[in-house]
Scaffold this active site. Structure first.
Site, PDB file in Angstrom:
ATOM      1  N   ILE A  82      38.049   1.592 -10.782  1.00 36.81           N
ATOM      2  CA  ILE A  82      37.904   1.445  -9.819  1.00 36.81           C
ATOM      3  C   ILE A  82      37.281   3.229  -8.653  1.00 36.81           C
ATOM      4  O   ILE A  82      37.878   3.775  -8.586  1.00 36.81           O
ATOM      5  CB  ILE A  82      40.329   1.264  -8.934  1.00 36.81           C
ATOM      6  CG1 ILE A  82      40.373   0.249  -9.819  1.00 36.81           C
ATOM      7  CG2 ILE A  82      40.058   1.229  -7.685  1.00 36.81           C
ATOM      8  CD1 ILE A  82      42.184   0.050 -10.183  1.00 36.81           C
ATOM      9  N   ASP A  83      36.604   2.835  -7.981  1.00 42.67           N
ATOM     10  CA  ASP A  83      36.331   3.239  -6.596  1.00 42.67           C
ATOM     11  C   ASP A  83      36.271   2.871  -5.887  1.00 42.67           C
ATOM     12  O   ASP A  83      36.594   1.757  -5.159  1.00 42.67           O
ATOM     13  CB  ASP A  83      34.481   2.911  -6.898  1.00 42.67           C
ATOM     14  CG  ASP A  83      33.634   4.115  -6.078  1.00 42.67           C
ATOM     15  OD1 ASP A  83      33.707   5.657  -6.516  1.00 42.67           O
ATOM     16  OD2 ASP A  83      33.075   4.317  -4.928  1.00 42.67           O
TER      17      ASP A  83
ATOM     18  N   ASP B 124      30.239   7.411 -10.331  1.00 42.19           N
ATOM     19  CA  ASP B 124      31.141   7.256  -8.669  1.00 42.19           C
ATOM     20  C   ASP B 124      29.651   6.068  -8.402  1.00 42.19           C
ATOM     21  O   ASP B 124      29.923   4.854  -7.970  1.00 42.19           O
ATOM     22  CB  ASP B 124      30.615   7.683  -7.605  1.00 42.19           C
ATOM     23  CG  ASP B 124      32.067   8.487  -8.371  1.00 42.19           C
ATOM     24  OD1 ASP B 124      33.123   7.616  -7.880  1.00 42.19           O
ATOM     25  OD2 ASP B 124      32.478   9.974  -7.960  1.00 42.19           O
TER      26      ASP B 124
ATOM     27  N   GLU C 114      34.747   7.256 -15.858  1.00 41.67           N
ATOM     28  CA  GLU C 114      35.912   8.028 -14.891  1.00 41.67           C
ATOM     29  C   GLU C 114      36.917   8.216 -15.607  1.00 41.67           C
ATOM     30  O   GLU C 114      37.910   9.535 -15.672  1.00 41.67           O
ATOM     31  CB  GLU C 114      36.740   7.655 -13.469  1.00 41.67           C
ATOM     32  CG  GLU C 114      37.090   8.375 -13.142  1.00 41.67           C
ATOM     33  CD  GLU C 114      37.858   8.801 -11.360  1.00 41.67           C
ATOM     34  OE1 GLU C 114      36.985   7.090 -10.981  1.00 41.67           O
ATOM     35  OE2 GLU C 114      37.496   8.966 -11.067  1.00 41.67           O
TER      36      GLU C 114
ATOM     37  N   THR D  65      39.713   4.459  -5.371  1.00 39.17           N
ATOM     38  CA  THR D  65      41.530   4.437  -5.961  1.00 39.17           C
ATOM     39  C   THR D  65      42.276   4.756  -4.779  1.00 39.17           C
ATOM     40  O   THR D  65      43.128   3.993  -4.441  1.00 39.17           O
ATOM     41  CB  THR D  65      41.220   5.370  -7.310  1.00 39.17           C
ATOM     42  OG1 THR D  65      40.221   4.956  -7.752  1.00 39.17           O
ATOM     43  CG2 THR D  65      42.277   5.490  -7.895  1.00 39.17           C
TER      44      THR D  65
ATOM     45  N   ASP E 112      33.441   3.541 -13.367  1.00 42.69           N
ATOM     46  CA  ASP E 112      34.051   3.534 -12.245  1.00 42.69           C
ATOM     47  C   ASP E 112      35.086   2.154 -12.178  1.00 42.69           C
ATOM     48  O   ASP E 112      35.116   1.699 -12.032  1.00 42.69           O
ATOM     49  CB  ASP E 112      33.810   3.822 -11.473  1.00 42.69           C
ATOM     50  CG  ASP E 112      35.280   4.652 -10.733  1.00 42.69           C
ATOM     51  OD1 ASP E 112      36.275   3.700 -10.789  1.00 42.69           O
ATOM     52  OD2 ASP E 112      34.495   5.977  -9.027  1.00 42.69           O
TER      53      ASP E 112
HETATM   54  C1  IPD Z   1      35.653   8.843  -5.014  1.00 40.01           C
HETATM   55  C2  IPD Z   1      35.407   7.711  -3.263  1.00 40.01           C
HETATM   56  C3  IPD Z   1      35.028   8.653  -3.102  1.00 40.01           C
HETATM   57  C4  IPD Z   1      34.348   9.851  -3.099  1.00 40.01           C
HETATM   58  C5  IPD Z   1      34.195  10.659  -4.604  1.00 40.01           C
HETATM   59  C6  IPD Z   1      35.444   9.744  -5.940  1.00 40.01           C
HETATM   60  P1  IPD Z   1      37.100   7.197  -6.555  1.00 40.01           P
HETATM   61  O1  IPD Z   1      35.879   8.205  -6.715  1.00 40.01           O
HETATM   62  O2  IPD Z   1      33.938   6.863  -4.565  1.00 40.01           O
HETATM   63  O3  IPD Z   1      34.945   7.532  -1.767  1.00 40.01           O
HETATM   64  O4  IPD Z   1      34.180  10.406  -1.864  1.00 40.01           O
HETATM   65  O5  IPD Z   1      33.914  11.621  -4.280  1.00 40.01           O
HETATM   66  O6  IPD Z   1      35.725   9.962  -6.196  1.00 40.01           O
HETATM   67  O7  IPD Z   1      37.950   8.392  -7.504  1.00 40.01           O
HETATM   68  O8  IPD Z   1      37.814   6.255  -5.882  1.00 40.01           O
HETATM   69  O9  IPD Z   1      37.311   5.883  -7.417  1.00 40.01           O
END
Ligand code: IPD
Length: 295
Positions: free
Chosen positions: A113-114, A246, A91, A116, A111
């Site tokens: 940190i999913d 993700d 990411e 964030t 990813d």
């Molecule tokens: C996001 C989270 C969020 C979702 C987004 C993702 P991130 O990832 O999973 O819940 O709505 O589509 O991009 O930015 O926290 O790594």
């Protein structure tokens, strides 16, 4: 915590990850992913204990922190030295203006940190997500929430596990009474808002039992995988919607647990690059949710 202490703690937890039920070339990849997910998880917890260290960048909805970058360096750095011929889609790096090159080569989808936004607020629903795709198909997945110490993992064709125990999706077949999770992503234009609210209205009219928005695509999918939730949907198009980093790991986990993914625009097969996911515990529930959500 010193780097050495963190490494020792990680090694001791990793030794509890019993992979003896798995076989084949993918086992070593899963082993590497589990170890690195635990190592990055320790960095996340350490930063969470010291909120002042959490520096936020990017715009007001789509945030990124120094910890995202640090964890990504740990994961990608070590995977690159272990598997120098493999490709990476991660990411925080290797992705310029949302453009990434997803080839048939073995490709790690990372990813660091999913969730964030949750991380910046000490809301304990974030995870490290590490998947490996071969021929553009995810074959190994590992998702680790360090706050709850939940480690989800799977190898394609060999089942999905949570902390050593096999998991399966719920047997929910009707939308009436289903518990559904979605996310609102980063889209804030009027048309996008109308679309998202319209879907919610239709789901509520279909008498779902509950609606959740946890803040992490990977955790949502793992919770469908272990039966805590029945269905997850999110996205609009390739710009506004979840990306391969993700869900690259949780895709294998939920599929191995008996779940199914499709594109809810028209019910076509799930395409990792289109930014739309409908992921359900059963195909029967998925057909009903598709009726409600399709454009
Ligand atoms: C996001 C989270 C969020 C979702 C987004 C993702 P991130 O990832 O999973 O819940 O709505 O589509 O991009 O930015 O926290 O790594």
């Amino acid at each position: 915590m010193s780097a050495t202490k963190r490494k020792r703690e990680t090694e001791s937890k990793t030794s509890h990850d019993d992979l003896s039920g798995f076989s084949g070339a993918e086992v070593q990849y899963l082993q590497s992913a589990l170890k690195l997910a635990r190592e990055a998880g320790a960095v996340i917890l350490e930063a969470a204990r010291n909120p002042k260290s959490i520096v936020t960048k990017s715009n007001s909805t789509d945030v990124v922190t120094e910890t995202d970058k640090r964890c990504e360096d740990i994961i990608v750095g070590q995977l690159k030295s272990l598997y120098p011929k493999h490709k990476f889609i991660a990411e925080e790096s290797h992705v310029e203006n949302g453009v990434y090159d997803f080839t048939v080569e073995p490709t790690w989808l990372v990813d660091p940190i999913d969730g964030t936004t949750n991380f910046t607020r000490a809301f304990p629903m974030s995870c490290v997500s590490i998947g490996l795709a071969i021929n553009r198909k995810p074959v190994v997945g590992c998702v680790y929430n360090p706050y709850s110490d939940e480690m989800f993992y799977a190898i394609s064709g060999q089942g999905a596990f949570l902390n050593g125990k096999r998991i399966k999706t719920s047997d929910k077949t009707a939308i009436n009474g289903a518990v559904v999770v979605t996310e609102f992503g980063y889209e804030r234009g009027e048309a996008g808002i109308d679309l998202m609210l319209g879907r919610l209205r239709k789901l509520l009219r279909a008498n779902i039992q509950g609606l959740r928005s946890i803040g992490s695509c990977a955790i949502n999918m793992c919770y469908v995988a272990c039966g805590k939730l029945d269905g997850y949907y999110e996205g609009h198009d390739k710009f506004q919607g979840p990306k391969p980093w993700d869900f690259g790991a949780s895709q294998v986990i939920v599929q191995e647990a008996g779940g199914n993914l499709i594109d809810f625009k028209d019910g076509s097969p799930f395409d990792m690059t289109q930014g739309r996911i409908l992921c359900c515990a059963t195909k029967a529930l998925q057909a009903q949710m598709l009726d409600v959500l399709k454009e």
